[in-house]
Design a protein around this motif. Structure first.
Motif, PDB file in Angstrom:
ATOM      1  N   GLN A 136       0.841  -1.190   0.000  1.00  0.00           N
ATOM      2  CA  GLN A 136       0.000   0.000   0.000  1.00  0.00           C
ATOM      3  C   GLN A 136       0.882   1.248   0.000  1.00  0.00           C
ATOM      4  N   PHE A 137       0.317   2.353  -0.520  1.00  0.00           N
ATOM      5  CA  PHE A 137       1.033   3.629  -0.575  1.00  0.00           C
ATOM      6  C   PHE A 137       0.129   4.729  -0.042  1.00  0.00           C
ATOM      7  N   TRP A 138       0.749   5.696   0.659  1.00  0.00           N
ATOM      8  CA  TRP A 138       0.011   6.841   1.184  1.00  0.00           C
ATOM      9  C   TRP A 138       0.761   8.127   0.869  1.00  0.00           C
ATOM     10  N   CYS A 139       0.023   9.115   0.443  1.00  0.00           N
ATOM     11  CA  CYS A 139       0.519  10.483   0.288  1.00  0.00           C
ATOM     12  C   CYS A 139      -0.344  11.314   1.234  1.00  0.00           C
TER      13      CYS A 139
ATOM     14  N   ARG B  35      -3.256  17.515   4.142  1.00  0.00           N
ATOM     15  CA  ARG B  35      -4.026  18.195   5.174  1.00  0.00           C
ATOM     16  C   ARG B  35      -4.832  19.307   4.536  1.00  0.00           C
ATOM     17  N   LYS B  36      -5.970  19.625   5.142  1.00  0.00           N
ATOM     18  CA  LYS B  36      -6.817  20.701   4.646  1.00  0.00           C
ATOM     19  C   LYS B  36      -6.348  22.019   5.257  1.00  0.00           C
ATOM     20  N   LEU B  37      -6.293  23.048   4.415  1.00  0.00           N
ATOM     21  CA  LEU B  37      -5.953  24.404   4.853  1.00  0.00           C
ATOM     22  C   LEU B  37      -6.907  25.388   4.181  1.00  0.00           C
ATOM     23  N   ARG B  38      -7.271  26.431   4.908  1.00  0.00           N
ATOM     24  CA  ARG B  38      -8.079  27.502   4.344  1.00  0.00           C
ATOM     25  C   ARG B  38      -7.144  28.602   3.836  1.00  0.00           C
ATOM     26  N   ILE B  39      -7.463  29.108   2.651  1.00  0.00           N
ATOM     27  CA  ILE B  39      -6.731  30.274   2.155  1.00  0.00           C
ATOM     28  C   ILE B  39      -7.755  31.339   1.780  1.00  0.00           C
TER      29      ILE B  39
ATOM     30  N   LEU C  60      -2.275   7.213  10.090  1.00  0.00           N
ATOM     31  CA  LEU C  60      -3.220   6.253   9.504  1.00  0.00           C
ATOM     32  C   LEU C  60      -4.599   6.323  10.159  1.00  0.00           C
ATOM     33  N   ARG C  61      -4.654   6.676  11.440  1.00  0.00           N
ATOM     34  CA  ARG C  61      -5.949   6.795  12.135  1.00  0.00           C
ATOM     35  C   ARG C  61      -6.843   7.857  11.509  1.00  0.00           C
ATOM     36  N   PHE C  62      -6.233   8.888  10.931  1.00  0.00           N
ATOM     37  CA  PHE C  62      -7.013   9.989  10.373  1.00  0.00           C
ATOM     38  C   PHE C  62      -7.170   9.890   8.864  1.00  0.00           C
ATOM     39  N   GLY C  63      -6.663   8.833   8.268  1.00  0.00           N
ATOM     40  CA  GLY C  63      -6.797   8.648   6.834  1.00  0.00           C
ATOM     41  C   GLY C  63      -5.758   9.443   6.062  1.00  0.00           C
ATOM     42  N   GLU C  64      -5.830   9.330   4.776  1.00  0.00           N
ATOM     43  CA  GLU C  64      -4.812   9.963   3.938  1.00  0.00           C
ATOM     44  C   GLU C  64      -4.928  11.492   3.942  1.00  0.00           C
TER      45      GLU C  64
ATOM     46  N   VAL D 287      -8.438  20.175  21.075  1.00  0.00           N
ATOM     47  CA  VAL D 287      -9.318  19.280  21.825  1.00  0.00           C
ATOM     48  C   VAL D 287      -9.756  18.061  21.018  1.00  0.00           C
ATOM     49  N   ASP D 288      -9.596  18.112  19.701  1.00  0.00           N
ATOM     50  CA  ASP D 288     -10.009  16.970  18.890  1.00  0.00           C
ATOM     51  C   ASP D 288      -9.349  17.078  17.517  1.00  0.00           C
ATOM     52  N   GLY D 289      -9.098  15.933  16.916  1.00  0.00           N
ATOM     53  CA  GLY D 289      -8.586  15.920  15.555  1.00  0.00           C
ATOM     54  C   GLY D 289      -7.127  15.541  15.436  1.00  0.00           C
TER      55      GLY D 289
END
Length: 186
Positions: free
Chosen positions: A36-39, A42-46, A111-115, A133-135
């Motif tokens: 398996q491969f993972w890249c 993360r989400k960012l707001r601009i 891995l707990r939070f997905g790709e 507090v979460d994430g």
């Protein structure tokens, strides 16, 4: 499963991953079918939190993570080496070492939070310090170096795969529930 870190051409992480997966499908190696491969991204707001947009850049530009059942044998290594945009395994192609210790803990956290990790939930305490507090950024993921309230981002220092990485992660501000504020006041 053993996990390895591969350095690839920056900006071509997804192309490498797609090509590697295609090579694994067409390979006759038994080990290749479960690779398996993972890249990680993360989400960012601009452009501001109200009318901005969300982008999804790589968390570790130039790096792909690979999971293999058992040890990485030379035949599978040679197949991976042929993938377009491949540079080398960490620490080197001759010394391919699976992640272990703290690096393995971080890999399991990723891995707990997905790709693609979303925004962490955060609030500011009575001393104006940020509290995740979460994430994704919660816990002992890394040390917070800087907080940008306007852009709702935290800069985190993380020692991972033999180098110090500075990551910028997005957060969503939550307010304390009224009963929590009352309890603290007592």
């Amino acid at each position: 499963m053993n996990y390895y870190c591969i350095m690839v051409r920056t900006g071509f992480e997804e192309e490498f991953k797609a090509d590697a997966l295609e090579k694994m499908k067409s390979s006759h190696l038994e080990q290749a079918s479960s690779t398996q491969f993972w890249c990680f991204k993360r989400k960012l707001r601009i452009g501001g939190k109200e009318n901005g947009r969300v982008i999804v850049p790589p968390l570790f530009p130039g790096y792909i993570f690979m999971g293999v059942n058992g040890e990485l044998d030379n035949y599978l290594f040679e197949e991976i080496r042929k993938v377009k945009y491949f540079y080398h395994f960490l620490s080197s192609n001759t010394n391919r070492v699976a992640l272990y210790g703290r690096d393995l803990e971080i890999m399991h956290h990723l891995l707990r939070f997905g790709e693609t990790s979303g925004f962490s939930k955060a609030r500011f305490d009575e001393n104006d310090r940020i509290e995740i507090v979460d994430g994704f950024a919660k816990g002992k993921f890394g040390k917070i170096l800087k907080v940008d309230r306007r852009k709702q981002r935290v800069t985190v220092k993380l020692d991972f795969c033999g180098s110090i990485n500075t990551l910028v992660l997005g957060y969503e501000l939550i307010t304390q529930a009224p009963e929590e504020k009352d309890k603290k006041a007592e």
